[in-house]
Design an enzyme around this catalytic site. Structure first.
Site, PDB file in Angstrom:
ATOM      1  N   MET A  62       0.828  -1.207   0.000  1.00 54.53           N
ATOM      2  CA  MET A  62       0.000   0.000   0.000  1.00 54.53           C
ATOM      3  C   MET A  62       0.866   1.263   0.000  1.00 54.53           C
ATOM      4  O   MET A  62       0.643   2.183  -0.784  1.00 54.53           O
ATOM      5  CB  MET A  62      -0.941   0.014   1.211  1.00 54.53           C
TER       6      MET A  62
ATOM      7  N   ASP B 249      10.502   3.007   5.813  1.00 51.22           N
ATOM      8  CA  ASP B 249      10.293   1.625   6.248  1.00 51.22           C
ATOM      9  C   ASP B 249      11.340   1.305   7.308  1.00 51.22           C
ATOM     10  O   ASP B 249      12.140   2.162   7.686  1.00 51.22           O
ATOM     11  CB  ASP B 249      10.334   0.650   5.055  1.00 51.22           C
TER      12      ASP B 249
ATOM     13  N   VAL C 204       1.749   0.807   7.833  1.00 48.50           N
ATOM     14  CA  VAL C 204       2.601  -0.299   8.319  1.00 48.50           C
ATOM     15  C   VAL C 204       1.710  -1.518   8.567  1.00 48.50           C
ATOM     16  O   VAL C 204       0.522  -1.505   8.252  1.00 48.50           O
ATOM     17  CB  VAL C 204       3.388   0.103   9.598  1.00 48.50           C
TER      18      VAL C 204
ATOM     19  N   GLU D 182      -0.795  -4.356   9.865  1.00 43.81           N
ATOM     20  CA  GLU D 182      -2.095  -4.189  10.519  1.00 43.81           C
ATOM     21  C   GLU D 182      -1.997  -4.725  11.952  1.00 43.81           C
ATOM     22  O   GLU D 182      -2.516  -5.800  12.291  1.00 43.81           O
ATOM     23  CB  GLU D 182      -3.160  -4.949   9.700  1.00 43.81           C
TER      24      GLU D 182
ATOM     25  N   LYS E  15       1.453   0.086  14.955  1.00 37.98           N
ATOM     26  CA  LYS E  15       0.873   1.367  14.537  1.00 37.98           C
ATOM     27  C   LYS E  15       1.067   2.423  15.625  1.00 37.98           C
ATOM     28  O   LYS E  15       1.389   3.578  15.336  1.00 37.98           O
ATOM     29  CB  LYS E  15      -0.605   1.204  14.171  1.00 37.98           C
TER      30      LYS E  15
ATOM     31  N   SER F 204      -7.194  -1.095   7.532  1.00 38.31           N
ATOM     32  CA  SER F 204      -8.415  -1.564   6.876  1.00 38.31           C
ATOM     33  C   SER F 204      -9.435  -2.077   7.881  1.00 38.31           C
ATOM     34  O   SER F 204     -10.607  -2.193   7.544  1.00 38.31           O
ATOM     35  CB  SER F 204      -8.109  -2.625   5.820  1.00 38.31           C
TER      36      SER F 204
ATOM     37  N   HIS G 280      -8.337   5.676   4.148  1.00 43.07           N
ATOM     38  CA  HIS G 280      -8.338   4.279   3.718  1.00 43.07           C
ATOM     39  C   HIS G 280      -8.313   4.164   2.197  1.00 43.07           C
ATOM     40  O   HIS G 280      -9.280   4.506   1.522  1.00 43.07           O
ATOM     41  CB  HIS G 280      -9.600   3.602   4.301  1.00 43.07           C
TER      42      HIS G 280
END
Ligand code: NAD
Length: 728
Positions: free
Chosen positions: A329, A348, A405, A407, A412, A434, A455
């Site tokens: 994403m 990252d 990052v 889920e 997070k 999501s 989103h």
């Protein structure tokens, strides 16, 4: 005249410049259509006019076609219910174009830019077409894309110019052609350097100036033959089958276009255009066209202009954005940002992972350059905007952060803290989660007012929707700024409130779940997916489940079970998924093993082992049975969308419909789940859902809101349209 300017030169050639005041683009408004009629009268009766050249006063193009705002509105053609008046109104343009074509004077179109829909039809009614040499110019009849039929002679003239076979994709799919292609198809007569179109058109009038259309000449033959020729008949036999395969009979526009062409090509031109008008009206008045015009054109356009944006917050020009996580994403988000000229810090855990994320943009740019869609120079400039790094210090100076990052709440929370430490006052933090509720994630933030859900959908560079999620504490200012960002990267925003699965995933999930319910009921998997596709959804529910990943839905189910405790309702199908994921290692398309097997070379096939886990009890269904599966699959999603209104998850019918079609591919012919309910009628929808609930359970039970609306005779667009009207 308001919309046209006429200048007659010394040779008696009238140059008519089409220029609708106060608009950037010419469209065929009611006033334009009326004036075209008057113009034709002048051209015919004024002896000083020997020939006519039409051109446009707009740099944007010749004409973009019908004014869909007028046409699709309740005051549009056929709105009053008087069929004779509707025919006259619908035929007005065809009548004027035909009068122009048979005026006895040579008429040429000097096309300086795009000519679409009624705009192209206008030029097709001229005897000669000259177009500027610019590959960006689009010529086409896109009506079918919004559920309409070209009603200004397009179905008759284009087929008589190109032949039925060649014209089919332009009529049925709304494809457009570039000037060079149009020349090849003999749809235009000349392609000339930009700026010399008028001169070339005048030269034709002075030198050749033939005032008779090809189909009005004695020796005219339809290229490739008419419906009763050997070649032509094949086109219709094959065409019917192909149409069924691609539309499943859901789209009246395509069927009516075929009928108008088939019938029209067998009769003289004057009768042919009357046939076209009948099919045009039939299509225009269908609920499918009304829903599609509203959602896929009007609402999409309004949301694209920021209809859901709170007023009073100054425009927020996002210049620099930090993207956290350079995975699938994050890499896509970095690419679309750079394309929009936004400086992007791509972060990252390691420099290597961040570089890999930038590699995605490098690949796409390389492809675009090799296809001539982008110059090397522009491509390099776009890539230079993406700065891959593992150092959070580079977040400094960002107007916005987009977190993408893993889920995982803890990861997070950690990156939220790291990024916020670098952010200036007023900058926004958006999470691309999501499934995790925004209000919960905002707990890691020291500035929950600036914390919001942004989103995206995968693949980011292709999907046009972004779902913006308000946490409990998110401010209106953060919302306005996020919308400005989404518009800058040329996506369509919808705004929703926090809820499990937000709006799109929650409703889409019900489609996949209903497929599982059907499987647990014993329906053959092939029936489930075939009927699923026939509803107009892009794929059947089992196929889509494979695409999303079975282990993901398994994990979400486990998490939901944990979160809901006693309130969690175990369904028979959960055991099937558990066995597939835990026992068989079948994760879906991603590991080549789901409901289907995915061999490397060859089409997917149903996994034979499924027969043991979900034995087929219903191997055949009749028409009524198919209808019931269809209704279960569509109504299950629509009733969930209605619940989202009741729970205030979504508040604007336009956002609900646009979000459904763009976000999870909800059957476009309906105009979206809310248009579907309004179209069926709320009372009838409630009755159908009550029956389904009795047979299959509470998941179909209509919420109190729907019962209230049914009792009052309301529609969603009526009841919740106030916001729409206030915004307008
Ligand atoms: P992914 O696994 O491809 O990428 C996640 C990236 O985050 C990895 O490159 C990982 O190295 C990086 N990362 C992990 N910890 C980090 C840290 N501390 N600092 C910086 N980077 C870190 O996952 P994805 O599919 O790109 O999904 C990312 C997010 O987007 C998730 O929240 C997911 O739910 C959401 N999302 C995914 C989709 C989808 O279709 N895949 C759609 C919408 C939203």
């Amino acid at each position: 005249m308001e919309n046209f300017k006429i200048e007659v030169d010394g040779d008696g050639i009238a140059l008519v410049t089409f220029d609708v005041p106060g608009r950037t683009m010419n469209t065929l408004t009611a006033s334009v259509i009326r004036e075209i009629g008057e113009l034709v009268e002048t051209i015919k009766s004024d002896a000083a006019i020997k020939g006519v050249v039409f051109t446009s006063g707009k740099t944007t193009g010749f004409c973009a076609g019908a004014d869909l705002g007028e046409l699709g509105g309740s005051g549009g053609i056929g709105g009053g219910g008087d069929l004779k008046a509707a025919f006259d109104a619908g035929f007005a343009l065809n009548k004027s174009f035909r009068a122009l074509e048979t005026s006895g004077k040579p008429v040429a179109a000097a096309i300086n830019g795009l000519a679409l829909g009624g705009g192209l039809e206008f030029t097709l009614a001229c005897h000669y077409r000259v177009v500027a040499d610019n590959p960006k110019i689009q010529l086409g009849l896109p009506e079918a894309k919004v559920g309409l039929l070209p009603g200004g002679g397009g179905t008759q003239r284009l087929t008589r110019l190109m032949g039925v076979m060649a014209a089919a994709p332009y009529l049925l799919e709304g494809k457009s052609m570039k000037p060079a292609e149009a020349l090849g198809f003999k749809v235009v007569h000349e392609v000339v350097p930009a700026g010399t179109e008028v001169e070339a058109a005048k030269t034709w009038i002075k030198t050749k100036g033939d005032p008779v259309a090809p189909w009005d000449k004695k020796d005219f033959k339809i290229p490739g033959g008419g419906p009763y020729s050997a070649g032509g008949s094949q086109v219709f036999v094959m065409g019917n089958a192909m149409l069924r395969k691609t539309t499943y009979g859901n789209y009246p526009a395509q069927l009516n276009i075929m009928k108008a062409v088939y019938e029209g090509l067998q009769v003289p031109f004057d009768a042919a255009i009357r046939i076209e008008t009948r099919y045009f009206l039939k299509t225009l008045m269908s609920p499918q066209a009304k829903g599609m015009i509203r959602t896929l054109f009007l609402s999409l356009q309004e949301l694209g202009k920021g209809a859901g944006r709170p007023a009073g917050v100054p425009h927020y020009d996002v210049k620099k954005v930090a993207v956290l996580g350079a995975g699938m994403m994050g890499a896509g988000i970095a690419y679309v940002q750079a394309m929009a000229g936004i400086e992007t810090v791509l972060i990252d855990q390691t420099q290597e992972a961040a570089d890999k994320g930038k590699g995605y943009a490098e690949g796409l740019v390389k492809k675009a350059v090799s296809r001539g869609k982008l110059t090397q120079e522009k491509g390099d400039a776009i890539l230079a905007l993406i700065h891959p790094t593992a150092d959070y210090a580079n977040v400094k100076g960002s107007d916005l952060v987009v977190e993408a990052v893993f889920e995982n709440r803890d990861v997070k929370a950690q990156v939220t803290k790291l990024a916020e430490a670098q952010l200036a006052e007023g900058a926004i933090f958006g999470s691309n989660t999501s499934t995790l509720p925004i209000t919960g994630l905002a707990k890691a933030s020291v500035r929950p007012k600036d914390f919001i859900g942004i989103h995206f959908f995968s693949p980011v560079d292709k999907m046009g929707l972004v779902e913006i999620i308000m946490g409990e504490e998110t401010s209106q200012e953060a919302l306005a700024k996020s919308i400005d960002y989404v518009l800058k990267i040329k996506k369509t925003p919808i705004v929703v409130n926090d809820s499990r699965g937000f709006y799109t995933s929650r409703c889409f999930g019900t489609f996949v779940q209903e497929g599982m319910e059907l499987l647990a009921d014993g329906y053959a998997p092939a029936i489930i997916d075939n009927v699923g596709r026939a509803t107009g959804m892009p794929r059947g529910p089992l196929e889509m489940h494979d695409d999303v990943a079975l282990d993901l839905s398994y994990k979400i189910a486990q998490q939901t079970k944990k979160d809901l405790g006693d309130k969690y309702e175990e369904r028979p199908f959960t055991a099937i998924i558990e066995k597939m994921v835990e026992g068989e290692g079948r994760y879906g398309r991603k590991n080549g093993k789901g409901f289907y097997d995915y061999p490397e070379n060859g089409p997917k096939t149903l996994w034979p082992g499924l027969a043991q886990l979900a034995p087929t009890k219903i191997a055949e269904v009749d028409k009524a049975g198919i209808e019931e599966i269809r209704t279960r699959l569509l109504y299950r999603q629509a009733v969930e969308a209605a619940r989202c209104f009741e729970e205030n998850v979504i508040t604007d019918p336009r956002e609900a419909d646009v979000g459904a079609i763009l976000g999870w591919g909800f059957a476009p012919w309906t105009g979206g789940p809310i248009s579907l309910i309004d179209g069926v009628g709320v009372a009838k929808f409630v009755e159908a859902c009550d029956q389904l609930a009795q047979k299959y359970g509470a998941r179909f039970a209509p919420p109190a809101l729907l019962r209230d609306m049914a009792a009052k005779g309301e529609t969603f667009y009526g009841r919740f349209g106030a916001k729409t009207k206030a915004a307008a």
